[in-house]
Design an enzyme around this catalytic site. Structure first.
Site, mmCIF file in Angstrom:
data_model
loop_
_atom_site.group_PDB
_atom_site.id
_atom_site.type_symbol
_atom_site.label_atom_id
_atom_site.label_comp_id
_atom_site.label_asym_id
_atom_site.label_seq_id
_atom_site.Cartn_x
_atom_site.Cartn_y
_atom_site.Cartn_z
ATOM 1 N N TYR A 22 7.550 4.013 -1.409
ATOM 2 C CA TYR A 22 8.198 3.245 -0.350
ATOM 3 C C TYR A 22 9.672 3.299 -0.679
ATOM 4 O O TYR A 22 10.092 2.839 -1.748
ATOM 5 C CB TYR A 22 7.688 1.799 -0.342
ATOM 6 C CG TYR A 22 6.246 1.714 0.052
ATOM 7 C CD1 TYR A 22 5.867 1.829 1.382
ATOM 8 C CD2 TYR A 22 5.247 1.557 -0.897
ATOM 9 C CE1 TYR A 22 4.550 1.786 1.750
ATOM 10 C CE2 TYR A 22 3.914 1.514 -0.530
ATOM 11 C CZ TYR A 22 3.573 1.631 0.793
ATOM 12 O OH TYR A 22 2.265 1.600 1.166
ATOM 13 N N GLY A 73 -2.486 -0.250 2.129
ATOM 14 C CA GLY A 73 -3.798 -0.702 1.653
ATOM 15 C C GLY A 73 -4.732 0.490 1.670
ATOM 16 O O GLY A 73 -5.785 0.480 1.030
#
Ligand SMILES: Cc1cc2nc3c(=O)[nH]c(=O)nc-3n(C[C@H](O)[C@H](O)[C@H](O)COP(=O)(O)OP(=O)(O)OC[C@H]3O[C@@H](n4cnc5c(N)ncnc54)[C@H](O)[C@@H]3O)c2cc1C
Length: 512
Positions: free
Chosen positions: A216, A308
């Site tokens: 990220y 997730g």
């Protein structure tokens, strides 16, 4: 107007959820037509990674090894970093999972294959088993009555009508099946707009070999993600943009390359850009997963942020769940009431997945959204192997409200997944997971044979290490009744009495 085609189940959508549903319906001898408006399976790597539970499902289809092979080279697990760039400052290492090869909880390891590898495997197997799947064929209308559903579909050869007993809406995030049924959806909604860039470049010096590394990225030039794939040199880079100020068209290849150079700290990088697409990160949960004879699965039922890794996994899980239940009903082996268990079991699960993934999103991408309304993070293993099904198709004590447990310490209570234990069956060592091809009674007490019924598979097992007796909490006296999907439906620690009647129990569970 007559019906041009007649099938038992029409599956709208041939992504992970639709292909899985078509495959498992065909495996049970149900006539199934799958349609997809796209030209073929996904060319985009999209969802990467299979949980142990997903691979167990794929094992039932005989394609686990083929799917896992798609992740070869990334078998060392997953690393997730929040960082400035691939080589720059790391703000936070989120996970460093190395449980890929941990088979203590499952006969299967987890996988690292991406969607462009998995979908063709599912498609081929579904067709082999007898499913018809056609592309470039779009659903244009849907209407249901008491006896079935009538769909109007359009292909290059024109429009035709399909009449089906049931329809599965597997048509993704922007699916029309949900709109035709009038089912609404709720949730935080759109979270971020991204431009996704699929490209080839040799970045081996930048990423950890053998591991899937997901970054990220946050830096003054952009916010986005970077991830490798199981195809050599193939990577996916996404850039977040503000739709109030820009559109995906503002990100041509030249600008994407400039940002990629910043992301990779490689000012001379010459990526071979294969595709630039716009996509939205979102969190939605449909109000219902069923309207009469129409069921929603995968992204059509819920949209979870990718934080997730469960969008693809739950798509496969939904497709599998509705398929075995519809097959039982269509074969006359269960009553229509069994279908009520689909929404009852899958919607609360979807909510946990969406909430947990949203919590991850806030932590990794959008710390400014943190606050009391953000749901708690959920343990990945508890969610994937320790989730409890609660419906009319399991007999749970009403006072027992637990929704998840640690799969490493299974309680064997109804609703939880039946644990993986190696046992001896017909002289061969097998995993219990492979015994559940139909409704199955697990016991070490021969007197249960007198209480069982022919439709209940009751294998003769030996348990040399006492693990089965312990993990199934049946000792040498009790029994556990397991559904075809490997979920414990009913359980007792006691031996049968002369009046014990498993036929009644089975009829209740199957809504007969
Ligand atoms: C760029 C991108 C990256 C992603 N990354 C991840 C990730 O890292 N991890 C993760 O878990 N998930 C990720 N996802 C999400 C994941 O891809 C989805 O959760 C998954 O594809 C859902 O599968 P599905 O079968 O429900 O729907 P889809 O894969 O969206 O398939 C929908 C199907 O419906 C068909 N269809 C749609 N409308 C019609 C119609 N009217 N008539 C006929 N057919 C129709 C389409 O042709 C398609 O076959 C990503 C998604 C995208 C777009």
């Amino acid at each position: 107007m007559g019906d041009d085609r007649r099938v038992q189940v029409l599956v709208v959508g041939a992504g992970l959820s639709g292909l899985t549903a078509a495959l498992f319906l065909a495996q049970q001898g149900v006539s199934v037509l799958g349609i997809s408006k796209h030209r073929g399976t996904s060319p985009h790597p999209k969802a990467t990674g299979q949980t142990h539970r997903t691979v167990e499902v794929l094992r039932r289809a005989g394609v686990a090894d083929e799917v896992l092979a798609g992740g070869a080279g990334l078998d060392g697990g997953l690393v997730i970093k929040v960082a400035e760039s691939l080589r720059g400052r790391v703000f936070h290492t989120v996970v460093h999972e190395d449980d890929t090869w941990d088979t203590s909880l499952s006969p299967e390891r987890s996988g690292m294959a991406s969607q462009d590898h998995v979908e063709p495997v599912l498609l081929r197997r579904a067709r082999e088993l007898g499913a018809e799947v056609v592309f470039e064929t779009e659903l244009v209308s849907l209407a249901q009555d008491d006896d079935g559903v009538t769909a109007r579909v359009r292909s290059s050869e024109g429009e035709y009508t399909v009449r089906a007993d049931y329809v599965i809406g597997a048509d993704g995030h922007r699916g029309v099946v949900r709109s035709f049924t009038g089912i609404g959806r709720q949730g935080p909604g759109e979270l971020a707009h991204h431009v996704g860039v699929v490209f080839n470049a040799d970045l081996t010096a930048h990423i950890v070999p053998d591991k899937l590394t997901l970054f990220y990225l946050r830096n003054p030039a952009f916010t986005g993600t970077f991830v490798g794939t199981n195809t050599a040199r193939r990577n996916v880079f996404t850039i977040e943009y503000d739709p109030a100020r820009e559109s995906a068209a503002d990100y041509p290849a030249r600008r994407c390359t400039e940002l990629l150079r910043i992301a990779t700290d490689a000012p001379d990088l010459e990526p071979e850009i294969l595709e630039i697409t716009a996509w939205e990160m979102a969190a939605w949960l449909s109000d219902r997963f069923r309207a009469g004879r129409v069921f929603l699965v995968g992204d059509a039922a819920k949209v979870t942020p990718p934080t997730g890794g469960l969008g693809g996994n739950t798509a496969i899980g939904d497709g599998y769940d509705i398929a075995w239940k519809l097959a039982e009903v269509l074969k006359g082996e269960a009553g229509v009431g069994l279908l009520d268990s689909y929404e009852a079991e899958r919607r609360p699960y979807a909510k946990l997945v969406v909430d947990g993934s949203y919590a991850n999103y806030v932590q990794r991408f959008a710390p400014h959204l943190a606050g009391p309304d953000v749901p708690a993070e959920v343990d990945h293993l508890h969610l994937t192997l320790g989730y409890r099904c609660r419906s009319n198709a399991v007999l749970i004590d009403d006072t027992d409200t637990a929704l998840m447990e640690d799969p490493a310490n299974p309680s064997a209570r109804p609703g939880f997944r039946a644990p993986h234990v190696m046992v001896t069956h017909n002289g061969t060592e097998v995993s219990t997971v492979d015994l559940f091809t139909t409704w199955t009674l697990i016991t070490l007490n021969p007197s249960w044979r007198a209480a069982t019924v022919p439709s209940l598979h009751t294998p003769t097992l030996t348990d040399p290490t006492d693990t089965l007796a312990k993990l199934y909490n049946i000792g040498l006296t009790g029994a556990a009744l397991i559904r075809p999907d490997g979920v414990i439906a009913w359980h007792t620690t006691n031996p049968p009495t002369p009046t014990t009647n498993l036929s009644t129990t089975l009829h209740t569970l199957k809504s007969l």
